[in-house]
Motif scaffolding. Structure first.
Motif, PDB file in Angstrom:
ATOM      1  N   LEU A 109       0.830  -1.205   0.000  1.00  0.00           N
ATOM      2  CA  LEU A 109       0.000   0.000   0.000  1.00  0.00           C
ATOM      3  C   LEU A 109       0.867   1.258   0.000  1.00  0.00           C
ATOM      4  N   LEU A 110       1.897   1.277   0.831  1.00  0.00           N
ATOM      5  CA  LEU A 110       2.771   2.444   0.906  1.00  0.00           C
ATOM      6  C   LEU A 110       3.534   2.650  -0.402  1.00  0.00           C
ATOM      7  N   LEU A 111       4.001   1.567  -0.995  1.00  0.00           N
ATOM      8  CA  LEU A 111       4.756   1.669  -2.238  1.00  0.00           C
ATOM      9  C   LEU A 111       3.898   2.208  -3.383  1.00  0.00           C
ATOM     10  N   LYS A 112       2.637   1.809  -3.408  1.00  0.00           N
ATOM     11  CA  LYS A 112       1.783   2.170  -4.543  1.00  0.00           C
ATOM     12  C   LYS A 112       1.009   3.475  -4.352  1.00  0.00           C
ATOM     13  N   LEU A 113       0.848   3.912  -3.102  1.00  0.00           N
ATOM     14  CA  LEU A 113       0.029   5.094  -2.872  1.00  0.00           C
ATOM     15  C   LEU A 113       0.808   6.326  -2.404  1.00  0.00           C
ATOM     16  N   LEU A 114       2.000   6.135  -1.866  1.00  0.00           N
ATOM     17  CA  LEU A 114       2.783   7.280  -1.400  1.00  0.00           C
ATOM     18  C   LEU A 114       3.725   7.785  -2.477  1.00  0.00           C
ATOM     19  N   SER A 231     -16.019  -1.680   2.366  1.00  0.00           N
ATOM     20  CA  SER A 231     -15.986  -0.310   1.843  1.00  0.00           C
ATOM     21  C   SER A 231     -14.560   0.157   1.550  1.00  0.00           C
ATOM     22  N   LEU A 232     -13.629  -0.148   2.447  1.00  0.00           N
ATOM     23  CA  LEU A 232     -12.248   0.280   2.225  1.00  0.00           C
ATOM     24  C   LEU A 232     -11.608  -0.486   1.068  1.00  0.00           C
ATOM     25  N   ARG A 233     -11.985  -1.739   0.893  1.00  0.00           N
ATOM     26  CA  ARG A 233     -11.477  -2.495  -0.261  1.00  0.00           C
ATOM     27  C   ARG A 233     -11.888  -1.807  -1.561  1.00  0.00           C
ATOM     28  N   GLY A 234     -13.171  -1.399  -1.645  1.00  0.00           N
ATOM     29  CA  GLY A 234     -13.632  -0.693  -2.839  1.00  0.00           C
ATOM     30  C   GLY A 234     -12.955   0.653  -3.017  1.00  0.00           C
ATOM     31  N   LEU A 235     -12.752   1.365  -1.918  1.00  0.00           N
ATOM     32  CA  LEU A 235     -12.107   2.682  -1.978  1.00  0.00           C
ATOM     33  C   LEU A 235     -10.656   2.561  -2.447  1.00  0.00           C
ATOM     34  N   LEU A 236      -9.941   1.581  -1.915  1.00  0.00           N
ATOM     35  CA  LEU A 236      -8.544   1.394  -2.297  1.00  0.00           C
ATOM     36  C   LEU A 236      -8.430   0.963  -3.762  1.00  0.00           C
ATOM     37  N   HIS A 237      -9.253   0.022  -4.188  1.00  0.00           N
ATOM     38  CA  HIS A 237      -9.215  -0.420  -5.586  1.00  0.00           C
ATOM     39  C   HIS A 237      -9.514   0.741  -6.529  1.00  0.00           C
ATOM     40  N   TYR A 238     -10.436   1.592  -6.145  1.00  0.00           N
ATOM     41  CA  TYR A 238     -10.804   2.749  -6.976  1.00  0.00           C
ATOM     42  C   TYR A 238      -9.604   3.674  -7.169  1.00  0.00           C
ATOM     43  N   LEU A 240      -6.353   2.923  -6.560  1.00  0.00           N
ATOM     44  CA  LEU A 240      -5.187   2.238  -7.126  1.00  0.00           C
ATOM     45  C   LEU A 240      -5.299   2.105  -8.645  1.00  0.00           C
ATOM     46  N   GLY A 241      -6.520   2.082  -9.155  1.00  0.00           N
ATOM     47  CA  GLY A 241      -6.731   2.014 -10.599  1.00  0.00           C
ATOM     48  C   GLY A 241      -6.136   0.752 -11.195  1.00  0.00           C
TER      49      GLY A 241
END
Length: 259
Positions: A109-114, A231-238, A240-241
């Motif tokens: 998560l940190l590698l892909k979002l930060l 809900s967080l799974r959907g939010l993260l997938h959205y 992360l694209g």
């Protein structure tokens, strides 16, 4: 014109990932408290007698000493600096079982979002607080710790709406009504088959986020684990694209083999 403060030479860090750079050296992706995510070259780290081999491990809090940033051919500050030294700074041993997968999930998560060179000291401490809460046998406490970290991460990078307000109207939530968390819009009155939250639980989550305590946030997450996970799974997938989370897929495949 004000001078930009130079980052400290000695910093607290965690190793997120490492890549071979040569036969004897590594490039490390570090998560530091002072600079956020940075890339460093660890020269000679792969040599059998290198003292760095036992220190540059994932999920271990370390103290690193870095060289001064160099310049690129165009005169810009180089992104990659040289690691001059590293010491263990205390903390847990390498996680086992489900905890190991969960810890790698945090790193991914940190590698892909930060973004690089974007400091988040509160997120750094939240990461350090989360690792000891991950257990070899996945349980409710581990799940609450993961959800709390996901919320803190999304908040820190500006992707989480105010959970105490209806996003479209900015009106305070009614504790007695039910709501949903939409990846595209935010907090909305509940409709359809979406995961449902009570207004009270979302208000509690927002209060815990503002408080800043990892323990308080994990407690608030424990009260609504099922809707929060969905809900967080959907939010993260959205957000992360096109960058799917490989760690989660590996976890699913391993669970299928065990069952």
């Amino acid at each position: 014109m004000a001078r930009v403060a130079r980052p400290p030479a000695v910093q607290q860090a965690f190793v997120l990932h490492q890549y071979d750079w040569s036969e004897t050296s590594l490039v490390l992706d570090l998560f530091t408290r002072e600079q956020g995510r940075i890339a460093v070259v660890a020269k000679g780290a792969k040599r059998p007698y290198s003292q760095l081999r036992a220190v540059l491990l994932p999920f271990q809090r370390i103290q690193v000493t870095l060289s001064k940033p160099g310049k690129t051919a165009e005169g810009d500050v180089a992104e990659v600096v040289t690691l001059r030294g590293a010491e263990w700074a205390g903390g847990m041993t390498l996680p086992a079982g489900a905890a190991l997968f969960s810890a790698y999930y945090l790193n991914e998560l940190l590698l892909k979002l930060l973004a690089r060179q974007d400091p988040h000291p509160q997120l750094f401490e939240a990461y350090a607080d989360t690792l000891p809460e991950l257990h070899a046998q996945e349980d409710a406490q581990s799940q609450a710790a993961l959800r709390a970290f996901e919320l803190r991460l999304l908040l820190e990078i500006g992707l989480l709406p105010d959970l105490s307000l209806s996003t479209l109207t900015q009106a305070p939530l009614d504790p007695g009504r039910t709501y949903m968390l939409s990846a595209e819009v935010g907090v909305l009155p509940h409709a359809g088959e979406a995961a449902a939250f009570s207004g009270a639980s979302l208000i509690q989550l927002q209060a815990a986020l503002l408080h800043g305590s990892s323990a308080a946030l994990q407690y608030a997450c424990a009260a609504c684990l099922a809707p929060l996970r969905q809900s967080l799974r959907g939010l993260l997938h959205y957000h992360l694209g096109h960058k799917p989370l490989r760690t989660r897929q590996v976890m699913v495949e391993v669970q299928k083999l065990i069952e």
